[in-house]
Design a protein around this motif. Structure first.
Motif, short mmCIF file in Angstrom:
data_model
loop_
_atom_site.label_atom_id
_atom_site.label_comp_id
_atom_site.label_asym_id
_atom_site.label_seq_id
_atom_site.Cartn_x
_atom_site.Cartn_y
_atom_site.Cartn_z
N VAL A 103 10.19 34.25 9.52
CA VAL A 103 8.75 34.00 9.61
C VAL A 103 8.45 32.60 10.13
O VAL A 103 7.62 32.43 11.05
CB VAL A 103 8.06 34.26 8.26
N SER B 151 5.67 31.18 0.03
CA SER B 151 5.75 32.61 0.33
C SER B 151 6.04 32.87 1.80
O SER B 151 6.45 33.98 2.16
CB SER B 151 4.45 33.30 -0.06
N LEU B 152 5.84 31.88 2.68
CA LEU B 152 6.15 32.09 4.10
C LEU B 152 7.65 32.21 4.33
O LEU B 152 8.11 33.20 4.89
CB LEU B 152 5.55 30.96 4.94
N TRP C 296 9.23 35.29 2.15
CA TRP C 296 8.48 36.55 2.34
C TRP C 296 9.31 37.77 1.92
O TRP C 296 8.76 38.75 1.38
CB TRP C 296 8.11 36.69 3.82
N TYR C 297 10.60 37.75 2.16
CA TYR C 297 11.44 38.92 1.96
C TYR C 297 11.55 39.31 0.48
O TYR C 297 11.91 40.43 0.15
CB TYR C 297 12.83 38.67 2.53
N HIS D 142 9.19 39.73 -1.49
CA HIS D 142 8.04 40.57 -1.89
C HIS D 142 8.28 42.03 -1.55
O HIS D 142 7.42 42.87 -1.79
CB HIS D 142 6.77 40.09 -1.17
#
Length: 429
Positions: A173, A421-422, A425-426, A428
């Motif tokens: 990301v 969270s960037l 991300w994975y 989530h």
């Protein structure tokens, strides 16, 4: 130990090669750091014999084969056809091709050299100022590390003890965000740098890389060996079929077969390809070998623990800690080579970051992005020097455009740092 670190930084600042500075420091302070000379050969050899580090020479070899076999040209031509509808398309092609190159080699400098030599001349033919073309080439080279696989992330994961696969996933990301940020900057600047705001040639027919293609379908079929390699590497890693090191081996064998079966190279070319890959790999592994001894001395002297204690005493806020770390790492990146900075600062700062509850994967991305920005900021600025040499452009001609791309990268760094969270991300899914 403080004196030793100060001497190391001084040696690097005066231009002593990294591969010489670390061994000199280790030998000079061996008695003070309780380092037994008899253990140096076995310690250094055991360090570079680790399985994860085997990925470095294999990814470098895959990149050399891809470059020599014309597969990089195929990737560039595909980007030209797919991105040609955008305004000022060749700049977007350079950015997109750099991202694809990064998905193969994991090296920023290699990406600058390969893409600059392929796309740079065509950008000049279409009316771009040489300084802008070279600045875009140098900035886009950062995608060679931000788009996985990434050699600095392999180093960080190996020395800190973090999953390299998770680091690769965490960089996806941020890498894509940075690519889009560069495209936005190029879109905004194209109106100023191009005559009448448009490229001089709009039919996208002058690349002539690998021959003419009548339609996009035919181009995709002909370029499928080059396009399929990133899919094999990243798909295999993320699906769990093979480890990053095994993926590097697959990439090297795949590139070799594509070179020979596609008849884009000859058996006689292999000697030069393997020679260049071996020299580049040996230089990196030599540095790793002696930085491992230096890092062991740091642990014995409890320097990382002292830094962690000092940091937690100075502030209780993880945000302030990360802000200070970013400033320090940006300065370190300006003065040290990327791999050396990663190997030095990773073991120093990771324990302190853990004390604040910062995820080690998140911190690894922050560290690597910081030191990568140093590739664009003097005095070292390896990407600038490589772009200048590859494109035959003076460094001074690049400076007036470079600030916009550095600013975009700093914005992305802030997002990565303060929005965990960037990169994570994975988790989530």
């Amino acid at each position: 130990m403080t004196i030793g670190i100060s001497i190391l930084l001084a040696l690097l600042l005066v231009g002593v090669p990294i591969g010489i500075a670390f061994p000199l420091l280790v030998i000079a302070f061996s008695e003070a750091w309780n380092i037994d000379w008899a253990m140096l050969p076995s310690t250094t050899f055991d360090t570079i014999s680790s399985f994860p580090l085997l990925a470095i020479p294999l990814f470098i070899l895959a990149g050399e084969i891809m470059n020599r076999g014309g597969l990089i040209g195929q990737l560039t031509e595909v980007c030209d056809r797919l991105l040609g509808w955008l305004k000022a398309p060749m700049g977007h092609v350079m950015i997109g091709a750099s991202a694809l190159m990064g998905a193969i080699t994991g090296s920023s400098v290699a990406t600058v050299a390969a893409i600059g030599g392929t796309v740079g001349p065509e950008m000049l033919r279409r009316g771009y100022p040489p300084g802008y073309m070279a600045a875009l080439n140098a900035a886009s080279g950062l995608l060679g590390v931000l788009i996985p696989p990434s050699i600095p992330l392999i180093l960080y994961g190996s020395i800190v003890g973090v999953s390299i696969t998770q680091l690769f996933m965490a960089s996806i990301v941020p890498g894509l965000m940075t690519m889009l940020a560069f495209m936005l900057v190029h879109y905004a600047l194209a109106r100023k740098v191009l005559p009448e705001g448009r490229e001089l040639q709009a039919d996208r027919s002058a690349l002539n890389i690998g021959g003419a293609t009548s339609n996009l379908g035919g181009l995709l079929v002909r370029s499928s060996p080059a396009l399929f390699l990133p899919v094999v590497v990243l798909g295999g890693i993320y699906s769990g079929v093979f480890t990053p090191t095994e993926a590097a081996a697959v990439a090297a064998v795949y590139a070799l077969l594509a070179l020979l079966l596609g008849r884009t190279g000859r058996m006689g070319d292999l000697k030069g390809i393997f020679s260049r890959a071996a020299v580049s790999s040996a230089a990196i592994l030599f540095i790793i070998a002696f930085t491992s001894v230096f890092n062991r001395a740091l642990v014995l002297e409890q320097i990382p623990q002292a830094i962690a204690t000092f940091a937690t005493t100075y502030t209780d806020s993880p945000l302030i800690f990360l802000l200070v770390v970013n400033l320090v790492l940006l300065l370190i990146g300006m003065m040290m080579e990327t791999n050396a900075a990663t190997l030095l600062m990773g073991p120093l700062l990771a324990p302190a970051a853990a004390g604040y509850g910062i995820d080690p994967v998140h911190f690894g991305i922050i560290l690597v992005v910081n030191v990568e920005i140093g590739l664009l900021t003097p005095p070292l600025a390896a990407n600038l020097f490589v772009a200048a040499r590859t494109n035959g452009v003076p460094l001074t001609a690049m400076f007036r455009y470079l600030g916009w791309f550095i600013a975009a990268t700093l914005v992305m760094l802030a997002c990565i740092t303060f929005i965990p969270s960037l990169p994570l991300w994975y988790r989530h899914f």
